[in-house]
Scaffold this active site. Structure first.
Site, PDB file in Angstrom:
ATOM      1  N   GLU A 150      -0.402   4.398  -3.148  1.00  0.00           N
ATOM      2  CA  GLU A 150      -0.698   5.157  -1.897  1.00  0.00           C
ATOM      3  C   GLU A 150      -1.871   6.025  -1.729  1.00  0.00           C
ATOM      4  O   GLU A 150      -2.362   6.206  -0.488  1.00  0.00           O
ATOM      5  CB  GLU A 150       0.600   6.203  -1.841  1.00  0.00           C
ATOM      6  CG  GLU A 150       2.078   5.376  -1.863  1.00  0.00           C
ATOM      7  CD  GLU A 150       1.980   4.575  -0.747  1.00  0.00           C
ATOM      8  OE1 GLU A 150       1.340   4.616   0.245  1.00  0.00           O
ATOM      9  OE2 GLU A 150       3.017   3.474  -0.712  1.00  0.00           O
ATOM     10  N   GLU A 209      -3.047  -3.966   2.023  1.00  0.00           N
ATOM     11  CA  GLU A 209      -2.264  -3.771   0.995  1.00  0.00           C
ATOM     12  C   GLU A 209      -2.675  -4.265  -0.268  1.00  0.00           C
ATOM     13  O   GLU A 209      -2.576  -3.562  -1.416  1.00  0.00           O
ATOM     14  CB  GLU A 209      -0.800  -4.268   1.346  1.00  0.00           C
ATOM     15  CG  GLU A 209      -0.015  -3.462   2.699  1.00  0.00           C
ATOM     16  CD  GLU A 209       0.299  -2.108   2.219  1.00  0.00           C
ATOM     17  OE1 GLU A 209       0.717  -1.814   1.178  1.00  0.00           O
ATOM     18  OE2 GLU A 209       0.496  -1.560   3.049  1.00  0.00           O
TER      19      GLU A 209
END
Length: 394
Positions: free
Chosen positions: A247, A301
């Site tokens: 993250e 991602e």
């Protein structure tokens, strides 16, 4: 001789008379012809007005008809449309190329038209939105889970020179505990004190949301949010470091600003294409989503996985915890009905396709950090004590 003279005289008179008659006839014919010509010209002149007018009207009718639907006008209209499309394409291409940049951490080329200064404003806006959305669910800084998560975040940030966690202000703690109260004062204070979180941030905000039903964590513009539901999947500090490294990697690479730029560009392109090419907007939008937007989301991602591995490895966490975490997340996704074979329909790549290929590089980073040998021993002892067998008692 006399006869000849008479004949010659007679012949001469005849010729003279014939010549005179011929001249008179020619004069008469000439005069008559001129009169007829003038008469014809006069008639034509008189008759020219109505025919000329009718001819103009006829031409105007035909001109209007062919101007509206004739092939020549259609060609002209398509030519103008093609020129418009070409002009917009050239201008758009120049704008696109002049806003290309490389991601510093990976070298990937991307389109970016959002300034880092905008990130500073978005950081505060996102923080205030999260405080309002999760009002009453945010665990206080003194809670044991918040302290554990704060330790992991701080370690990753400091090891990678990314800044520090903001020290909670008493007004913030009071606002979280009472669910309301001093919310307006907190808003005013933070707008004055917030630091600029450019490219990873100087000062970060951590919010731990007490919601076991949400198995997730997220970070945007220097704000980190962790739902307590992710802790059971993370299992231990190593797994939590893998979650947080990923993250934080999104923020370091400014993926939120990149997605904002990319989606905006895509929407403009779809709209212009539908208008100029007369193609259904909904069809073009769906094609753009599945062929461009979702693949771009999966690409960032993967990039966050790579950056997250580096961040956690430099902080002396075990990069091998990342693929194990992905396996657990994959099993959880299967329980929730996510079909891995239809990965093209999702924003995230399938869990089994992530992380493993980057492990050798991550282990090399950790081995190059002299502080890791000492920390690894202490970490193992802490995990054993806290979990009674390698897991935290969450």
């Amino acid at each position: 001789m006399c006869c000849c003279r008479v004949c010659r005289a007679t012949s001469s008179l005849y010729i003279t008379a014939m010549f005179s008659a011929h001249r008179a006839l020619c004069a008469t014919l000439r005069s008559s012809s001129t009169s007829k010509i003038n008469h014809n010209i006069s008639l034509r002149f008189l008759q020219a007005k109505p025919f000329s007018s009718a001819s103009v009207v006829s031409k105007q009718v035909r001109y209007r008809r062919f101007d509206d639907s004739g092939p020549n006008n259609t060609s002209k209209r398509w030519t103008l449309g093609a020129r418009g499309i070409a002009g917009i394409a050239v201008a758009g291409g120049v704008y696109y190329v002049t806003h290309l940049e490389r991601v510093p951490e990976t070298g990937r080329w991307r389109f970016m038209n959002v300034s880092p200064k905008v990130d500073s404003y978005m950081a505060e806006t996102a923080r205030l939105a999260m405080l309002q959305e999760f009002e009453g669910k945010i665990l206080p800084p003194s809670h044991r889970l918040t302290r554990h998560i704060s330790d992991v975040v701080t370690r990753i940030l400091e090891a990678n020179d990314l800044g520090k966690l903001r020290t909670p202000h008493p007004a913030d703690v009071l606002g979280q505990a009472t669910h309301a109260g001093s919310g307006s004062n907190v808003t005013h204070r933070r707008r004055e004190e917030v630091l600029n979180p450019e490219a990873g941030g100087i000062e970060w905000e951590l919010l731990v949301v007490d919601d076991e039903s949400v198995v997730n964590a997220a970070a945007a513009y220097g704000n980190i949010i962790v739902y307590t539901g992710i802790l059971s999947v993370a299992q231990d500090e190593q797994g939590l470091a893998a979650v947080l490294g990923h993250e934080i990697g999104h923020v370091v690479a400014r993926h939120n600003a990149e997605s904002f730029s990319f989606i905006g560009l895509l929407q403009v392109a779809v709209y212009l294409a539908s208008e100029f090419l007369d193609i259904n907007y909904g069809l073009l939008s769906s094609l753009a989503t599945y062929l461009l937007q979702l693949p771009h989301s999966r690409a960032v991602e993967f990039e966050a996985d790579e950056i997250g591995l580096r961040l956690m490895s430099k902080a002396c966490y075990d990069p091998g915890a990342a693929p194990k975490l992905q396996e657990r997340l994959g099993k959880y996704a299967e329980k929730e009905g996510v079909i891995s074979n239809l990965s093209f329909m999702y924003t995230h790549p399938p869990s089994e396709a992530r992380v493993k290929q980057k492990l050798p590089q991550a282990y090399a980073i950790r081995a190059g950090n002299a502080e890791c040998a000492f920390l690894l021993d202490n970490l193992q002892q802490f995990n054993t004590f806290a979990s009674g067998g390698g897991r935290w008692g969450w």
